[in-house]
Write an enzyme that holds these catalytic residues in place. Structure first.
Site, PDB file in Angstrom:
ATOM      1  CG  ASP A   1      -2.190   0.886   0.906  1.00  0.00           C
ATOM      2  OD1 ASP A   1      -2.137   1.687  -0.052  1.00  0.00           O
ATOM      3  OD2 ASP A   1      -3.189   0.804   1.647  1.00  0.00           O
TER       4      ASP A   1
HETATM    5  C1  NOJ Z   1      -3.958   4.025   0.103  1.00  0.00           C
HETATM    6  C2  NOJ Z   1      -5.160   3.152   0.241  1.00  0.00           C
HETATM    7  O1  NOJ Z   1      -5.104   2.436   1.465  1.00  0.00           O
HETATM    8  C3  NOJ Z   1      -5.326   2.175  -0.901  1.00  0.00           C
HETATM    9  O2  NOJ Z   1      -6.559   1.539  -0.756  1.00  0.00           O
HETATM   10  C4  NOJ Z   1      -5.233   2.885  -2.219  1.00  0.00           C
HETATM   11  O3  NOJ Z   1      -5.417   1.975  -3.273  1.00  0.00           O
HETATM   12  C5  NOJ Z   1      -3.895   3.569  -2.315  1.00  0.00           C
HETATM   13  N1  NOJ Z   1      -3.779   4.536  -1.243  1.00  0.00           N
HETATM   14  C6  NOJ Z   1      -3.672   4.252  -3.655  1.00  0.00           C
HETATM   15  O4  NOJ Z   1      -4.447   5.380  -3.752  1.00  0.00           O
END
Ligand code: NOJ
Length: 758
Positions: free
Chosen positions: A282
């Site tokens: 993530d």
């Molecule tokens: C953080 C989020 O937790 C995740 O779900 C998302 O896909 C990413 N950012 C990218 O934006």
């Protein structure tokens, strides 16, 4: 016999074709890997988020163009413009090895045509509709040059304080697994080389929805038995459906951050479940292992690679430290090759080496985005997601005549209907509830509108919400709170019925949007009290991204419609339901508590040794609030009524491979046609580990015409009895099983059977 031989020959033949394709791919990738420098290999593991694009995390990447030119980028995150995407791909394919980029985006519930938030989509209990919404999202996003989506989010959530409950399918692992599959099939279609598909990315592996106290990014602590039985099944369902990629979560799993957790990423995901796609972190979750206490950037990056992570989102720990770790023997070239190979394989399978511009056909922008077909689907799907929570004295549906007072800060508002995670919606096409009602009601209805209140007047909440951008909660040029309220009371007094549209702004749910109090904000409650005091019938229309506490509202209003954040066509869909053009059939996939202090509150809880007894002090209960929820899992009403007949079981005694047939007749006893979602639950009363009071195992969504009846039949086999025991083996244990069938998880009838081994 002949048929079996033909099938066998066909299988052998297709296996040969498959292996020929695999061999061709492997030869191509082996050749490429041979030519790549170590820097170029590490570059493929780097996912960047250029500044200027929508920022979805705490930092952004720098010098992106130069990095692409230097072969230091494998993929790009949330590129919002077709032209910029195309330019980035041109730069990539002009590098030494011409390796194309992946373009990932959070395409969560629609791209330009927005569908209900995922929690709303799940409330349809209609896998074909969910798949259709994902298919349309893929068509629109791929027309913009996107080829990879960070969806579906399948985190089981039992805590409504957690804002990201909006992004998942709710609290049930079985239903969550069906929804996960539907999303993956919708995004990926039949074949990932089709340029109207997106590679899906199931997230967040794992347990992100179990953040302590419902506070986002907080820690998680859970037994492995609970993981395997209640939290991991939807991720596995996505893997079984062929999802191309997996995203790790921010939290720890059994004490080790998911992003660097070898047990999770390699032992479970790859070795146990057979996942062969690639794993991405993530947003900066590699770097966040430093504050988790796992070492410095070099150490955590090596830990993540060794654990099985293939791509590093934004943090550039891989980019800046892996070479040094290789030189110091902390990782091997084989570790880097393995990760690089997986990323290249995904690009190969999507056909990007054959044609890097296959997703960059600008002609599709004219035909494939926000067209009439997509808008019609958005309206239909939004209507199916609406849950009728209360309807006293048949207040709904409304007559298409008379005077309606339409009040509330969400009644004439568009952005909040789109909900969380909408990066490139076509905002001009969004239909507000005020507009939707005007379109559907026809000329005989007079609509008197007043905003009535701000979304919240709480200064602390306003200040935290401002971090999401300019405040949506207060109209800066609007009148004072007192004046707003007075205007609403004036219109209410002139009306036959009041429709109050209340709830949450889009920023009040989603990522980094946890709430400790999940009630309707006080400013809006004041408005609702004033409406109730007029003595007119009050219909409460809720726009929100999570379960709310609605105890007072349930006691004092006449009807309640849960509409979530319903998307581009929410205004029409809500009006269709309000006036009865569509008879609501959605059901909750999350429990609505009476009080926030009951959380976590979920239907499939384990039994306690001292179950609640209101007359015995020493039992499991609160002094001030009953144990049960206000609205249970699976709950939702219709404008018609259904009556369930007796449960019919094919057998009471079963052995091994038997299957059990359970049937029941459901009769539409009301005045109009309607759909019913008839649910089947099981309980395993005695086992080697404590089992839940009830677990959803099947359901049917049926359209039954007024006055007619239908027989529903479910088949249960020993597969439905299985659970993970304390050795994490998937087993069923002979004995008694109780079967429940009903209209929700609370209102059921039951029968029991005895199931023994052969
Ligand atoms: C953080 C989020 O937790 C995740 O779900 C998302 O896909 C990413 N950012 C990218 O934006």
């Amino acid at each position: 016999m002949i048929k079996s031989i033909v099938i066998l020959l066909f299988c052998l033949f297709s296996a040969r074709i498959l292996s020929a394709q695999d061999a061709e791919r492997n030869t191509f990738i082996d050749g490429l890997l041979n030519e790549m420098t170590i820097e170029e290999k590490i570059g493929q593991l780097n996912l960047v988020a250029p500044g200027g694009f929508t920022q979805t995390g705490p930092t952004v990447s720098e010098d992106v163009e130069e990095k692409i030119r230097n072969g230091q980028v494998g993929a790009i995150l949330n590129s919002m413009s077709f032209d910029v995407t195309k330019k980035a791909q041109e730069i990539a394919v002009n590098t030494r090895l011409k390796i194309p980029l992946l373009f990932g985006m959070d395409v969560i519930h629609g791209h330009s045509t927005i569908f209900p938030i995922p929690l709303g989509l799940a409330s349809t209990w209609d896998m074909a509709l969910i798949e259709r919404s994902a298919r349309i999202a893929a068509v629109e996003a791929s027309a913009h040059g996107i080829n990879w989506t960070f969806s579906p989010m399948v985190d089981i959530a039992r805590d409504a304080r957690w804002g990201r409950i909006a992004e998942g399918a709710g609290e049930d692992p079985w239903l969550g697994s069906q929804v996960a599959r539907a999303f993956v099939n919708g995004f990926q279609g039949e074949n990932l080389t089709d340029p109207s598909t997106l590679m899906a990315c199931v997230k967040h592996m794992a347990l992100y929805g179990a953040s302590e106290a419902g506070r986002d990014y907080n820690t998680v602590d859970m037994s492995r038995v609970a993981m395997f039985n209640y939290f991991l099944p939807p991720y596995k369902a996505a893997i079984d459906a062929g999802v191309g990629s997996v995203m790790t979560s921010f939290n720890v799993v059994d004490g080790i951050p998911a992003t660097g957790n070898k047990w999770l990423l390699t032992d479970v995901l790859r070795d146990r479940w057979g996942f062969d796609g690639f794993i991405v972190s993530d947003y900066t979750s590699v770097n966040e292992m430093i504050p988790h206490g796992m070492g410095d950037l070099q150490q955590v990056s090596a830990l993540a690679l060794k654990a099985g992570l293939d791509m590093d989102m934004v943090g550039e720990g891989f980019l800046t430290t892996l070479k040094k770790s290789l030189e110091e023997g902390k990782v091997t070239e084989k570790d880097i090759d393995t990760a690089c190979r997986r990323v290249l394989e995904a690009k190969y399978m999507m056909g990007l080496f054959a044609d890097p511009f296959k997703y960059l056909d600008s002609g599709r922008l004219q035909t494939d985005v926000v067209n009439a077909r997509h808008l019609q689907a958005a309206r239909e799907i939004a209507a199916h997601s609406i849950v009728l929570l209360k309807n006293e004295n048949q207040t709904l549906p409304l007559e298409k005549s008379g005077t309606i007072a339409l009040v509330g800060p969400l009644a004439d508002n568009k952005d909040d209907l789109l909900g969380t995670w909408v990066l490139v919606p076509d905002r001009n096409r969004t239909v507000s509830i005020r507009e939707g009602i005007a379109d559907v009601a026809g000329g005989n209805v007079e609509i008197l509108y007043a905003r009535g209140a701000n979304i919240t007047d709480d200064p602390y909440m306003q200040s935290t919400l401002r971090l999401s951008g300019p405040s949506q909660e207060v109209d800066p040029n609007g009148p004072s709170t007192e004046k707003l309220l007075d205007e609403a009371v004036i219109v209410a007094r002139k009306a036959d019925v009041i429709v109050a549209v209340l709830g949450e702004s889009f920023a009040m749910s989603g990522e980094a949007a946890s709430r400790a109090d999940i009630g309707i904000p006080e400013s809006q409650q004041e408005l609702l009290r004033a409406m109730v005091n007029t003595g007119k019938p009050v219909v409460l229309v809720l726009v929100n991204g999570r379960p709310l506490t609605l105890t007072w509202e349930n006691e004092n209003t006449d009807a309640i419609l849960e509409t979530w954040a319903g998307g581009t066509e929410a205004g029409h869909a809500i009006a269709d339901v309000l006036f009865g053009d569509y008879n609501p059939a959605g059901k909750l996939t999350v429990t609505f508590p009476r009080h926030v202090g009951q959380i976590p509150l979920y239907y499939n809880h384990l039994r306690t040794g001292r179950p609640m007894d209101p007359n015995n002090k020493y039992t499991s209960k609160y002094l001030d609030v009953p144990n049960d929820p206000l609205f249970p899992f699976g709950y939702g009403l219709s404008y018609t009524s259904f009556e369930y007949g007796e449960l019919n079981l094919s057998k009471k005694e079963l052995t091994g491979n038997d299957s059990l047939t359970v049937s029941v007749i459901i009769r539409n006893t009301g005045g109009i046609d309607g759909e019913e979602i008839a649910q089947l639950y099981l309980q395993d009363p005695a086992a080697s580990i404590t089992r839940p009071v009830k677990e959803l195992k099947n359901f049917r969504k049926l359209m039954i015409k007024k006055g007619e009846q239908q027989e529903v039949t479910y088949t249960i086999t020993t597969d439905d009895l299985k659970f993970y025991d304390s050795n994490l083996d998937l087993v069923w244990e002979p004995g008694e099983f109780i079967i429940y069938v009903g209209t929700n998880s609370r209102d059921v009838q039951s029968a029991s059977v005895n199931w023994i081994r052969n």
